[in-house]
Design a protein around this motif. Sequence first.
Motif, PDB file in Angstrom:
ATOM      1  N   HIS A 114      -1.751   1.046 -11.910  1.00 32.61           N
ATOM      2  CA  HIS A 114      -1.902  -0.233 -12.511  1.00 32.61           C
ATOM      3  C   HIS A 114      -2.199  -1.415 -11.790  1.00 32.61           C
ATOM      4  N   ALA A 115      -1.718  -1.354 -10.563  1.00 32.36           N
ATOM      5  CA  ALA A 115      -1.888  -2.314  -9.665  1.00 32.36           C
ATOM      6  C   ALA A 115      -3.383  -2.632  -9.233  1.00 32.36           C
ATOM      7  N   VAL A 116      -4.004  -1.450  -9.053  1.00 31.54           N
ATOM      8  CA  VAL A 116      -5.533  -1.513  -8.419  1.00 31.54           C
ATOM      9  C   VAL A 116      -6.420  -1.539  -9.755  1.00 31.54           C
ATOM     10  N   VAL A 174      -4.012  -6.959   2.111  1.00 27.18           N
ATOM     11  CA  VAL A 174      -3.437  -6.211   2.845  1.00 27.18           C
ATOM     12  C   VAL A 174      -3.520  -6.918   4.143  1.00 27.18           C
ATOM     13  N   ASN A 175      -4.715  -7.687   4.420  1.00 31.07           N
ATOM     14  CA  ASN A 175      -4.595  -8.638   5.840  1.00 31.07           C
ATOM     15  C   ASN A 175      -3.641  -9.498   5.690  1.00 31.07           C
ATOM     16  N   TYR A 176      -3.512 -10.128   4.577  1.00 27.19           N
ATOM     17  CA  TYR A 176      -2.415 -11.178   4.331  1.00 27.19           C
ATOM     18  C   TYR A 176      -1.016 -10.710   4.850  1.00 27.19           C
ATOM     19  N   LEU A 177      -0.639  -9.449   3.935  1.00 30.18           N
ATOM     20  CA  LEU A 177       0.491  -8.790   4.618  1.00 30.18           C
ATOM     21  C   LEU A 177       0.611  -8.530   5.983  1.00 30.18           C
ATOM     22  N   LYS A 178      -0.388  -8.287   6.563  1.00 33.32           N
ATOM     23  CA  LYS A 178      -0.358  -8.069   7.918  1.00 33.32           C
ATOM     24  C   LYS A 178      -0.106  -9.240   8.746  1.00 33.32           C
ATOM     25  N   ASN A 179      -0.597 -10.424   8.443  1.00 33.39           N
ATOM     26  CA  ASN A 179      -0.667 -11.579   9.103  1.00 33.39           C
ATOM     27  C   ASN A 179       0.752 -12.197   8.947  1.00 33.39           C
ATOM     28  N   THR A 180       1.078 -12.115   7.693  1.00 31.57           N
ATOM     29  CA  THR A 180       2.228 -12.915   7.552  1.00 31.57           C
ATOM     30  C   THR A 180       3.456 -12.033   7.922  1.00 31.57           C
ATOM     31  N   PHE A 181       3.603 -10.928   7.862  1.00 30.25           N
ATOM     32  CA  PHE A 181       4.948 -10.302   8.063  1.00 30.25           C
ATOM     33  C   PHE A 181       4.718  -9.475   9.613  1.00 30.25           C
ATOM     34  N   ARG A 182       3.575  -9.509  10.222  1.00 32.11           N
ATOM     35  CA  ARG A 182       3.291  -9.094  11.616  1.00 32.11           C
ATOM     36  C   ARG A 182       3.568  -7.492  11.434  1.00 32.11           C
ATOM     37  N   GLY A 199       1.000   0.163   4.934  1.00 35.03           N
ATOM     38  CA  GLY A 199       0.793   1.291   4.016  1.00 35.03           C
ATOM     39  C   GLY A 199       2.279   1.615   3.633  1.00 35.03           C
ATOM     40  N   ILE A 200       3.320   1.691   4.306  1.00 40.49           N
ATOM     41  CA  ILE A 200       4.497   2.192   3.704  1.00 40.49           C
ATOM     42  C   ILE A 200       4.963   0.913   2.687  1.00 40.49           C
ATOM     43  N   ALA A 201       4.963  -0.357   3.116  1.00 43.34           N
ATOM     44  CA  ALA A 201       5.320  -1.141   1.974  1.00 43.34           C
ATOM     45  C   ALA A 201       4.751  -0.957   0.661  1.00 43.34           C
ATOM     46  N   VAL A 202       3.432  -0.943   0.789  1.00 40.91           N
ATOM     47  CA  VAL A 202       2.372  -0.997  -0.381  1.00 40.91           C
ATOM     48  C   VAL A 202       2.645   0.509  -1.356  1.00 40.91           C
ATOM     49  N   SER A 203       2.935   1.603  -0.717  1.00 38.40           N
ATOM     50  CA  SER A 203       3.341   2.957  -1.254  1.00 38.40           C
ATOM     51  C   SER A 203       4.722   2.790  -2.058  1.00 38.40           C
ATOM     52  N   LYS A 204       5.517   1.874  -1.473  1.00 34.53           N
ATOM     53  CA  LYS A 204       6.952   1.815  -2.366  1.00 34.53           C
ATOM     54  C   LYS A 204       6.904   0.551  -3.275  1.00 34.53           C
ATOM     55  N   ALA A 205       6.009  -0.233  -3.062  1.00 32.15           N
ATOM     56  CA  ALA A 205       5.787  -1.194  -4.037  1.00 32.15           C
ATOM     57  C   ALA A 205       4.313  -1.686  -4.297  1.00 32.15           C
ATOM     58  N   PRO A 206       3.631  -0.908  -4.941  1.00 32.23           N
ATOM     59  CA  PRO A 206       2.145  -1.181  -5.171  1.00 32.23           C
ATOM     60  C   PRO A 206       1.765  -2.727  -5.828  1.00 32.23           C
ATOM     61  N   LEU A 239       0.250  -5.880  -4.268  1.00 29.91           N
ATOM     62  CA  LEU A 239      -1.363  -6.201  -3.933  1.00 29.91           C
ATOM     63  C   LEU A 239      -1.656  -6.984  -5.217  1.00 29.91           C
ATOM     64  N   THR A 240      -0.944  -7.173  -6.430  1.00 26.46           N
ATOM     65  CA  THR A 240      -1.145  -8.267  -7.322  1.00 26.46           C
ATOM     66  C   THR A 240      -0.545  -9.505  -7.459  1.00 26.46           C
ATOM     67  N   MET A 241       0.483  -9.674  -6.577  1.00 22.97           N
ATOM     68  CA  MET A 241       1.238 -10.910  -6.505  1.00 22.97           C
ATOM     69  C   MET A 241       0.398 -12.118  -5.804  1.00 22.97           C
ATOM     70  N   SER A 242       0.564 -13.323  -6.091  1.00 22.08           N
ATOM     71  CA  SER A 242      -0.049 -14.290  -5.675  1.00 22.08           C
ATOM     72  C   SER A 242       0.393 -14.612  -4.359  1.00 22.08           C
ATOM     73  N   ILE A 243      -0.555 -14.915  -3.444  1.00 19.70           N
ATOM     74  CA  ILE A 243      -0.355 -15.475  -2.194  1.00 19.70           C
ATOM     75  C   ILE A 243       0.778 -16.613  -2.119  1.00 19.70           C
ATOM     76  N   GLU A 244       0.943 -17.534  -2.980  1.00 17.39           N
ATOM     77  CA  GLU A 244       2.020 -18.527  -3.193  1.00 17.39           C
ATOM     78  C   GLU A 244       3.171 -17.764  -3.320  1.00 17.39           C
ATOM     79  N   SER A 245       3.222 -16.888  -4.132  1.00 17.14           N
ATOM     80  CA  SER A 245       4.568 -16.176  -4.389  1.00 17.14           C
ATOM     81  C   SER A 245       5.109 -15.428  -3.213  1.00 17.14           C
ATOM     82  N   LEU A 246       4.328 -14.655  -2.755  1.00 20.21           N
ATOM     83  CA  LEU A 246       4.597 -13.829  -1.146  1.00 20.21           C
ATOM     84  C   LEU A 246       5.041 -14.686  -0.132  1.00 20.21           C
TER      85      LEU A 246
END
Length: 234
Positions: free
Chosen positions: A88-90, A102-110, A117-124, A127-134
Amino acid sequence: MPLFGSSENLLRALKRNFYLLSADLDDVVKPNVAYLRECGLGACDIAKLCSRQPWIPTANLERVQAMVECAENIGVPRASRMFRHALHAVAFLSEDKIAARVNYLKNTFRWTDAEVGIAVSKAPKLLTMSIESLQRRSEFLISEVGLEMTYIVYRPAMLMYSLEGRLRPRYYVVKFLKENGLLSRNRDYYSAVKITEKEFVEKFICPHKDAAPHLADDYGAACRGEVPARFSFT
């Protein structure tokens, strides 16, 4: 009807994809459904997926196969209980958009590639959430709550909970209880966030109605976006 599970689901899908009525059952719809079954999805999962993405039964099989491949590429195997959520996410995400998120998640959370990969596999759905929300949730969890980056990796569902209606009010309650010696300092914040509203009230509000009779009202105010004076700590 068996595919969508109910007439309500079918009518809802038809509103979004009227081509369902004219698509060739034997050459298009049934092969797509059969392929999803081969991927390990049960009837219930397929019904939920097609209800949310009604284009799937009438799409070219190659497109459905590409969607499955994309879900696997983000680290969610077919055997995972999150596989339907990954599909559903992709469903409408290009490779470029996925890479950007993916790059945003890497940069934001280091996070490292492996941690993303672990985070996305647990909560796909990440990938659909807005940058502002994250961004708003990450700032709160890291700066105010003080969580470590690696802590969030294994509990990425926190990033999908409502900031105003769940994360912040429950944090205030947990902090208040700890500050007043009503809750162990070692009590995990996530244990208060992941449970339902009813469970939270039963476990964190009701047991303290004598020691903190105002807690229920203060929690309600916090859920409305207010910050009661008793929840302000220096």
